[in-house]
Design an enzyme around this catalytic site. Structure first.
Site, PDB file in Angstrom:
ATOM      1  N   ARG A   1       8.493  64.261  57.620  1.00  0.00           N
ATOM      2  CA  ARG A   1       8.320  65.267  56.498  1.00  0.00           C
ATOM      3  C   ARG A   1       8.863  66.627  56.758  1.00  0.00           C
ATOM      4  NH1 ARG A   1       2.340  63.710  56.892  1.00  0.00           N
ATOM      5  NH2 ARG A   1       3.029  63.572  59.104  1.00  0.00           N
TER       6      ARG A   1
ATOM      7  N   LYS B   1      -9.112  58.904  68.421  1.00  0.00           N
ATOM      8  CA  LYS B   1      -9.285  59.469  67.004  1.00  0.00           C
ATOM      9  C   LYS B   1     -10.577  59.075  66.508  1.00  0.00           C
ATOM     10  CE  LYS B   1      -4.806  60.835  65.581  1.00  0.00           C
ATOM     11  NZ  LYS B   1      -3.466  60.561  64.657  1.00  0.00           N
TER      12      LYS B   1
ATOM     13  N   HIS C   1       3.356  57.033  52.495  1.00  0.00           N
ATOM     14  CA  HIS C   1       3.525  55.815  53.384  1.00  0.00           C
ATOM     15  C   HIS C   1       3.974  54.730  52.773  1.00  0.00           C
ATOM     16  CE1 HIS C   1      -0.259  57.593  55.765  1.00  0.00           C
ATOM     17  NE2 HIS C   1       0.667  57.664  56.400  1.00  0.00           N
TER      18      HIS C   1
ATOM     19  N   SER D   1      -2.689  61.892  55.026  1.00  0.00           N
ATOM     20  CA  SER D   1      -4.111  61.323  54.955  1.00  0.00           C
ATOM     21  C   SER D   1      -4.920  62.211  54.832  1.00  0.00           C
ATOM     22  CB  SER D   1      -4.138  60.281  56.054  1.00  0.00           C
ATOM     23  OG  SER D   1      -3.045  59.271  56.090  1.00  0.00           O
TER      24      SER D   1
HETATM   25  P1  ADP Z   1       0.223  58.784  63.009  1.00  0.00           P
HETATM   26  O1  ADP Z   1      -1.140  59.162  63.549  1.00  0.00           O
HETATM   27  O2  ADP Z   1       1.132  57.676  63.768  1.00  0.00           O
HETATM   28  O3  ADP Z   1       1.225  60.019  62.673  1.00  0.00           O
HETATM   29  P2  ADP Z   1       0.017  58.656  60.229  1.00  0.00           P
HETATM   30  O4  ADP Z   1      -0.534  57.639  59.226  1.00  0.00           O
HETATM   31  O5  ADP Z   1      -0.226  59.900  60.023  1.00  0.00           O
HETATM   32  O6  ADP Z   1       0.122  58.101  61.696  1.00  0.00           O
HETATM   33  O7  ADP Z   1       1.905  58.585  59.669  1.00  0.00           O
HETATM   34  C1  ADP Z   1       2.358  57.291  60.017  1.00  0.00           C
HETATM   35  C2  ADP Z   1       3.848  57.517  59.878  1.00  0.00           C
HETATM   36  O8  ADP Z   1       4.149  57.853  58.385  1.00  0.00           O
HETATM   37  C3  ADP Z   1       4.475  58.646  60.489  1.00  0.00           C
HETATM   38  O9  ADP Z   1       5.799  58.587  60.804  1.00  0.00           O
HETATM   39  C4  ADP Z   1       4.665  59.758  59.370  1.00  0.00           C
HETATM   40  O10 ADP Z   1       5.369  60.939  60.087  1.00  0.00           O
HETATM   41  C5  ADP Z   1       4.875  59.078  58.292  1.00  0.00           C
HETATM   42  N1  ADP Z   1       4.243  59.724  57.046  1.00  0.00           N
HETATM   43  C6  ADP Z   1       3.091  60.058  56.788  1.00  0.00           C
HETATM   44  N2  ADP Z   1       3.069  60.676  55.526  1.00  0.00           N
HETATM   45  C7  ADP Z   1       4.319  60.786  54.967  1.00  0.00           C
HETATM   46  C8  ADP Z   1       5.083  61.110  53.904  1.00  0.00           C
HETATM   47  N3  ADP Z   1       4.351  61.804  53.095  1.00  0.00           N
HETATM   48  N4  ADP Z   1       6.045  61.008  53.509  1.00  0.00           N
HETATM   49  C9  ADP Z   1       6.881  60.249  54.719  1.00  0.00           C
HETATM   50  N5  ADP Z   1       6.555  59.693  55.801  1.00  0.00           N
HETATM   51  C10 ADP Z   1       5.211  59.885  55.865  1.00  0.00           C
END
Ligand code: ADP
Length: 171
Positions: A93, A44, A20, A131
């Protein structure tokens, strides 16, 4: 003079990972102002409260002058409009991300045609990182250094050391 460009990077951030953070650091090079939007999702069951997630992100991005962190609920496009954002940033990803993300982007564009979605591909070193994996490792006492920023590492240690029979997480 061109308009000030404001982007929102929305997500659950439960908790923020270095994947992130990489997207945030790349986003602020493109936009004048970046809002990290922490989603309060009633469907969630997060590990951290929205306020805890916000605090960890704030602590991590305090060195950047053009990043703001906010909690929001309801429709993302409503919040983006309220905050005068022209762009929504999402990280990609895998191909599986692409399918879901495109669907959301198309729907958001239908609701708010003036707001564009910009996809940033993950940096290869973070392509495996999310996460859920981080929480899983931390819950079993594994080392999460390098996967999350220090403020998040500390919070995860605090959270899980209470349950861990060995007391503290391994180095
Ligand atoms: P959500 O529940 O909205 O997917 P996340 O916290 O899982 O929330 O992810 C938020 C954003 O960050 C999403 O666009 C996700 O694809 C991106 N993201 C999460 N992990 C990574 C990573 N390792 N590299 C790039 N983008 C990421």
């Amino acid at each position: 003079m061109r308009a000030v460009l404001i982007a929102i990077y929305p997500g659950s951030f439960d908790p923020l990972t270095n994947g992130h953070l990489d997207i945030i650091e790349r986003g602020i090079k493109i936009f004048d102002h970046l809002i990290v939007g922490v989603l309060k999702n009633p469907h969630k069951q997060p590990l951290f409260t929205p306020e805890e997630r916000k605090e960890m992100i704030q602590e991590t991005v305090k060195c950047f002058t053009n990043v703001e962190v906010d909690v929001f609920d309801g429709l993302l496009v409503n919040f983006a409009r309220e905050k005068k954002c022209q762009v929504i940033i999402r990280g990609l990803r895998a191909i599986s991300d692409y399918e879901y993300e495109t669907q959301i982007a198309v729907i958001n564009r239908k609701m708010a045609p003036e707001i564009e979605t910009l996809f940033l591909p993950t940096s290869t070193e973070f392509s495996y990182l999310n996460s859920t994996i981080v929480k899983e490792i931390a819950s079993f006492g594994g080392c999460i250094r390098g996967l999350v920023p220090p403020a998040v590492e500390k919070k995860l240690r605090d959270k899980f050391s209470k349950n861990a029979p060995w007391g503290i997480l391994s180095e």
